[in-house]
Motif scaffolding. Structure first.
Motif, PDB file in Angstrom:
ATOM      1  N   SER A  86       0.830  -1.201   0.000  1.00  0.00           N
ATOM      2  CA  SER A  86       0.000   0.000   0.000  1.00  0.00           C
ATOM      3  C   SER A  86       0.868   1.256   0.000  1.00  0.00           C
ATOM      4  N   GLU A  87       0.578   2.179  -0.907  1.00  0.00           N
ATOM      5  CA  GLU A  87       1.312   3.443  -0.947  1.00  0.00           C
ATOM      6  C   GLU A  87       1.107   4.237   0.336  1.00  0.00           C
ATOM      7  N   GLN A  88      -0.097   4.148   0.890  1.00  0.00           N
ATOM      8  CA  GLN A  88      -0.383   4.840   2.140  1.00  0.00           C
ATOM      9  C   GLN A  88       0.500   4.309   3.264  1.00  0.00           C
ATOM     10  N   ALA A  89       0.684   2.993   3.299  1.00  0.00           N
ATOM     11  CA  ALA A  89       1.496   2.378   4.344  1.00  0.00           C
ATOM     12  C   ALA A  89       2.953   2.813   4.227  1.00  0.00           C
ATOM     13  N   ILE A  90       3.473   2.802   3.014  1.00  0.00           N
ATOM     14  CA  ILE A  90       4.860   3.216   2.799  1.00  0.00           C
ATOM     15  C   ILE A  90       5.033   4.688   3.146  1.00  0.00           C
ATOM     16  N   TYR A  91       4.078   5.497   2.732  1.00  0.00           N
ATOM     17  CA  TYR A  91       4.140   6.938   3.012  1.00  0.00           C
ATOM     18  C   TYR A  91       4.158   7.187   4.514  1.00  0.00           C
ATOM     19  N   TYR A  92       3.319   6.457   5.240  1.00  0.00           N
ATOM     20  CA  TYR A  92       3.283   6.638   6.691  1.00  0.00           C
ATOM     21  C   TYR A  92       4.610   6.234   7.332  1.00  0.00           C
ATOM     22  N   CYS A  93       5.135   5.092   6.930  1.00  0.00           N
ATOM     23  CA  CYS A  93       6.389   4.604   7.530  1.00  0.00           C
ATOM     24  C   CYS A  93       7.531   5.592   7.340  1.00  0.00           C
TER      25      CYS A  93
END
Length: 242
Positions: free
Chosen positions: A101-108
């Protein structure tokens, strides 16, 4: 016993995930008595997050809400044990590698957690910790894009002033372990492929740009060594001095 019960029920449930996080939060010191349990907790968290990223969005939402990455950073700070440091780096590498997920990578990559882990003071003289560290850096670089690289740099007046992922990585460029050297080359290529003008200017500005000078000198040494070897072989097989 309690953890075994939870795993028997549903080890990938949101309820179990919250239970594991509470266990992590309850750790105030890491020593020989609980370090294996700590490693087990880290493994469980990463397994559940990897599962949730693909199958259950509520798990990663919980991961973000409870700021679990901050707990990983805290764990590094309270433990000087290379075994725990290696486990944190290893399981974070696995988690980031598996995120889709792009959202997951962005958050990390947000909130400075990754940079805190990168710049933490490790005891690299202990065992294979350097390998785990460089592997972590390489994994992070593999997820870089024009949209995420800005999260790992510090800027001032439209100029990059700090990029720990790169500057810490190139310290290992001439490490004695060939596997580490190869990983660093792969990492730098990933960063160059992002094609960000601000990052490029930072890379070409001293002292960061000295990496290219060192790389050129290393290549020159290798060429001289190769030439010497060829001359020696020519002398042996033809009995004629080069």
């Amino acid at each position: 016993m309690l953890r075994s019960f939870w795993r028997t029920v549903d080890r990938f449930s949101l309820q179990h995930f919250k239970h594991i996080i509470n266990e992590l939060r309850g750790i105030k010191v890491v020593d020989k008595f609980n370090r294996e349990a700590v490693v087990d907790i880290l493994q469980s968290i990463v397994e559940i997050v990897s599962y949730g990223d693909k199958h259950d969005p509520s798990i990663f939402e919980c991961f973000m809400e409870l700021q679990v990455l901050a707990e990983f950073v805290r764990l590094l700070k309270i433990s000087r044990n290379p075994r725990i440091q290696a486990a944190v780096l290893q399981y974070l590498s696995i988690m980031i590698q598996n995120l889709q997920s792009e959202q997951a990578i962005y958050y990390c990559f947000s909130n400075g957690y990754i940079n805190s882990i990168i710049t933490h003071e490790y005891e690299f003289h202990a065992g294979d910790l350097a390998l785990y560290y460089v592997s972590f850096l390489r994994t992070v670089s593999g997820k870089l894009s024009k949209d995420t690289v800005c999260l790992l740099v510090k800027t001032q007046e439209d100029a990059v002033t700090s990029f720990p992922l790169y500057t810490e990585a190139i310290r290992f460029a001439h490490h004695g372990e060939k596997m580490i050297q190869t990983a660093i080359r792969s990492l730098t290529l990933s960063i160059y492929n992002v094609s960000d003008d601000m990052v490029y200017r930072f890379l070409m500005t001293p002292p960061t740009s000295e990496y290219f000078s060192d790389l050129f000198l290393k290549l020159r040494e290798e060429c001289v060594h190769l030439d010497t070897t060829i001359c020696s072989l020519r002398y042996v097989f033809s009995d004629t001095k080069c």
